[in-house]
Design a protein around this motif. Structure first.
Motif, mmCIF file in Angstrom:
data_model
loop_
_atom_site.group_PDB
_atom_site.id
_atom_site.type_symbol
_atom_site.label_atom_id
_atom_site.label_comp_id
_atom_site.label_asym_id
_atom_site.label_seq_id
_atom_site.Cartn_x
_atom_site.Cartn_y
_atom_site.Cartn_z
ATOM 1 N N ARG A 1 -7.670 -19.269 51.858
ATOM 2 C CA ARG A 1 -8.333 -18.294 52.673
ATOM 3 C C ARG A 1 -8.825 -17.072 52.297
ATOM 4 N NH1 ARG A 1 -4.294 -17.969 58.087
ATOM 5 N NH2 ARG A 1 -4.481 -20.078 58.796
ATOM 6 N N VAL A 2 -8.485 -16.957 50.834
ATOM 7 C CA VAL A 2 -8.917 -15.734 50.081
ATOM 8 C C VAL A 2 -9.326 -16.170 48.647
ATOM 9 C CG1 VAL A 2 -8.510 -13.163 49.547
ATOM 10 C CG2 VAL A 2 -7.613 -14.139 51.797
ATOM 11 N N VAL A 3 -10.077 -15.615 47.902
ATOM 12 C CA VAL A 3 -10.420 -15.771 46.707
ATOM 13 C C VAL A 3 -10.143 -14.225 45.985
ATOM 14 C CG1 VAL A 3 -11.916 -16.235 44.677
ATOM 15 C CG2 VAL A 3 -12.145 -17.393 46.839
ATOM 16 N N VAL B 1 -12.109 -4.213 46.774
ATOM 17 C CA VAL B 1 -12.219 -4.111 45.277
ATOM 18 C C VAL B 1 -11.111 -3.056 44.988
ATOM 19 C CG1 VAL B 1 -13.190 -3.286 43.267
ATOM 20 C CG2 VAL B 1 -14.558 -4.679 45.012
ATOM 21 N N VAL B 2 -10.135 -3.177 44.171
ATOM 22 C CA VAL B 2 -9.111 -2.484 43.489
ATOM 23 C C VAL B 2 -9.360 -2.184 42.204
ATOM 24 C CG1 VAL B 2 -6.423 -1.862 43.359
ATOM 25 C CG2 VAL B 2 -7.287 -3.022 45.243
ATOM 26 N N VAL B 3 -9.481 -0.844 41.680
ATOM 27 C CA VAL B 3 -9.768 -0.599 40.556
ATOM 28 C C VAL B 3 -8.919 0.475 39.956
ATOM 29 C CG1 VAL B 3 -12.321 -0.921 40.827
ATOM 30 C CG2 VAL B 3 -11.408 1.439 41.064
ATOM 31 N N ALA B 4 -8.487 0.338 38.535
ATOM 32 C CA ALA B 4 -7.723 1.260 37.961
ATOM 33 C C ALA B 4 -8.384 2.583 38.075
ATOM 34 C CB ALA B 4 -7.349 0.974 36.299
ATOM 35 N N GLN B 5 -7.928 3.933 38.130
ATOM 36 C CA GLN B 5 -8.390 4.920 38.046
ATOM 37 C C GLN B 5 -9.034 5.283 36.716
ATOM 38 O OE1 GLN B 5 -4.898 7.367 38.716
ATOM 39 N NE2 GLN B 5 -5.074 7.180 41.033
ATOM 40 N N GLY C 1 -3.380 3.476 39.818
ATOM 41 C CA GLY C 1 -2.797 3.666 38.131
ATOM 42 C C GLY C 1 -3.012 2.055 37.925
ATOM 43 N N ALA C 2 -3.401 2.181 36.496
ATOM 44 C CA ALA C 2 -3.521 0.683 35.880
ATOM 45 C C ALA C 2 -2.615 -0.392 36.330
ATOM 46 C CB ALA C 2 -3.934 1.011 34.421
ATOM 47 N N ASP C 3 -1.179 0.343 36.148
ATOM 48 C CA ASP C 3 -0.235 -0.919 36.318
ATOM 49 C C ASP C 3 -0.004 -1.182 37.766
ATOM 50 O OD1 ASP C 3 0.586 1.846 37.261
ATOM 51 O OD2 ASP C 3 2.460 1.681 36.567
ATOM 52 N N GLN C 4 -0.729 -0.793 38.820
ATOM 53 C CA GLN C 4 -0.578 -0.811 40.268
ATOM 54 C C GLN C 4 -1.675 -1.793 40.730
ATOM 55 O OE1 GLN C 4 -0.544 3.109 41.385
ATOM 56 N NE2 GLN C 4 1.418 2.589 42.601
ATOM 57 N N VAL C 5 -2.980 -1.996 39.783
ATOM 58 C CA VAL C 5 -4.035 -2.684 40.295
ATOM 59 C C VAL C 5 -3.682 -4.148 40.834
ATOM 60 C CG1 VAL C 5 -6.083 -3.660 39.632
ATOM 61 C CG2 VAL C 5 -5.616 -1.223 38.819
ATOM 62 N N GLU C 6 -3.051 -4.863 40.041
ATOM 63 C CA GLU C 6 -2.899 -6.356 40.444
ATOM 64 C C GLU C 6 -1.903 -6.458 41.744
ATOM 65 O OE1 GLU C 6 -2.160 -9.115 37.364
ATOM 66 O OE2 GLU C 6 -4.214 -8.701 36.531
ATOM 67 N N ALA C 7 -0.774 -5.627 41.666
ATOM 68 C CA ALA C 7 0.114 -5.576 42.908
ATOM 69 C C ALA C 7 -0.681 -5.355 44.206
ATOM 70 C CB ALA C 7 1.223 -4.500 42.792
ATOM 71 N N VAL C 8 -1.502 -4.056 44.070
ATOM 72 C CA VAL C 8 -2.411 -3.658 45.153
ATOM 73 C C VAL C 8 -3.321 -4.829 45.740
ATOM 74 C CG1 VAL C 8 -3.802 -1.962 46.280
ATOM 75 C CG2 VAL C 8 -2.002 -1.258 44.921
ATOM 76 N N ALA C 9 -4.182 -5.385 44.811
ATOM 77 C CA ALA C 9 -5.072 -6.448 45.021
ATOM 78 C C ALA C 9 -4.217 -7.526 45.797
ATOM 79 C CB ALA C 9 -5.815 -6.632 43.857
ATOM 80 N N ARG C 10 -2.955 -8.027 45.218
ATOM 81 C CA ARG C 10 -2.490 -9.117 45.625
ATOM 82 C C ARG C 10 -2.076 -8.813 47.027
ATOM 83 N NH1 ARG C 10 -0.690 -10.179 39.927
ATOM 84 N NH2 ARG C 10 -1.980 -11.912 39.392
ATOM 85 N N LEU D 1 -3.516 -6.874 49.399
ATOM 86 C CA LEU D 1 -4.466 -6.594 50.241
ATOM 87 C C LEU D 1 -5.101 -8.318 50.476
ATOM 88 C CD1 LEU D 1 -6.438 -3.768 48.793
ATOM 89 C CD2 LEU D 1 -5.218 -4.059 51.104
ATOM 90 N N ALA D 2 -4.981 -8.972 49.538
ATOM 91 C CA ALA D 2 -5.209 -10.449 49.417
ATOM 92 C C ALA D 2 -4.374 -11.433 50.510
ATOM 93 C CB ALA D 2 -5.457 -10.960 48.081
ATOM 94 N N GLY D 3 -3.036 -10.744 50.251
ATOM 95 C CA GLY D 3 -1.932 -11.505 51.155
ATOM 96 C C GLY D 3 -2.290 -11.170 52.618
ATOM 97 N N LYS D 4 -2.502 -9.798 52.926
ATOM 98 C CA LYS D 4 -2.618 -9.442 54.220
ATOM 99 C C LYS D 4 -3.931 -10.203 54.740
ATOM 100 C CE LYS D 4 -0.708 -4.835 53.819
ATOM 101 N NZ LYS D 4 -1.327 -3.391 53.919
#
Length: 254
Positions: free
Chosen positions: A48-50, A121-125, A183-192, A194-197
């Motif tokens: 459903r999501v890439v 798109v989620v980017v590190a600050q 924050g750079a340490d949050q990027v992947e968690a936030v992106a995942r 959003l992808a899950g939603k």
């Protein structure tokens, strides 16, 4: 070890660049692997999501210059539409499932223009995004000559293309290139997250909405026009000087 890692969980197909020692610079072999993954996701009803992500401290340093020049030289400076890079771009133009990107560190060239084909798109600050095509005496690609001005306006897009200077993640979000700057340490968690939603939303509705918002045929036509201009510049004295200067670690003399 594979330079592209693909894994699927709960309807999210993650395509992970896995060449951290080279700042995830992308080779034609990597483009081929990404094309296969995107095409498979498009065809798989359970996907459903890439999600695009990357190992290491950078999203992507752009095209692998040595690989790119070697393949281009072998083909007489021409790179046909059957080349892996063009097949990947075509697959992205045709993708009607949502795409998400998680960006840390450097996002250079295709590392930036790929984001224009992502819906969230989620980017590190402190990420640094740049499109230094003119620095190499080349031209924009990936339909970015249309998509980047549309996203951020002509003046800002021209500055990114013509000066090639990076902007940080906070600026990217303020300009409309990203949905979130964290924050750079949050990027992947936030992106995942959003992808899950997205994966839990009505898939038919999501795909229909994306098709209404994007004209894949037009994007592919622009990609081909850009490819012709790019190929012409590749054979120019300007580009020869730019690549020589790059290899010699000096400023080009135009």
């Amino acid at each position: 070890m594979s330079e592209i890692v693909v894994r699927t969980e709960d309807g999210v197909v993650e395509i992970r660049l896995n060449r951290p020692d080279k700042k995830n610079a992308i080779t034609q072999a990597m483009y081929a692997a990404m094309t296969e993954a995107v095409t498979a996701a498009q065809a798989d009803a359970t996907a459903r999501v890439v999600l695009f992500s990357a190992e290491g401290d950078s999203f992507s340093a752009g095209n692998d210059i040595a690989d790119f020049v070697a393949i281009s030289s072998a083909s007489g400076g021409e790179m046909g539409l059957d080349a892996p890079v063009f097949q990947f771009l075509k697959a992205m133009a045709e993708l009607d499932k949502p795409a998400v990107a998680a960006v840390r560190g450097r996002a250079v060239g295709i590392g930036l223009t790929l984001l224009l084909h992502c819906d969230l798109v989620v980017v590190a600050q402190d990420a640094l995004l740049s499109a230094p095509f003119v620095n190499l005496a080349l031209t924009p690609e990936a339909a970015s000559s249309l998509l980047l001005p549309h996203a951020i306006g002509h003046q800002r897009a021209f500055e990114l293309f013509a000066l090639g200077e990076p902007i940080d993640g906070v600026t990217a979000a303020a300009w409309g290139l990203a949905n979130r700057a964290v924050g750079a340490d949050q990027v992947e968690a936030v992106a995942r997250d959003l992808a899950g939603k997205l994966a839990r939303r009505a898939p038919g509705s999501i795909r229909a909405s994306k098709r209404l918002m994007r004209d894949g045929e037009r994007l592919w036509a622009i990609m081909q026009a850009e490819g012709a201009a790019f190929g012409a510049q590749m054979k120019s004295p300007e580009a020869m000087e730019a690549f020589m200067a790059f290899s010699q670690k000096r400023a080009p003399k135009f």
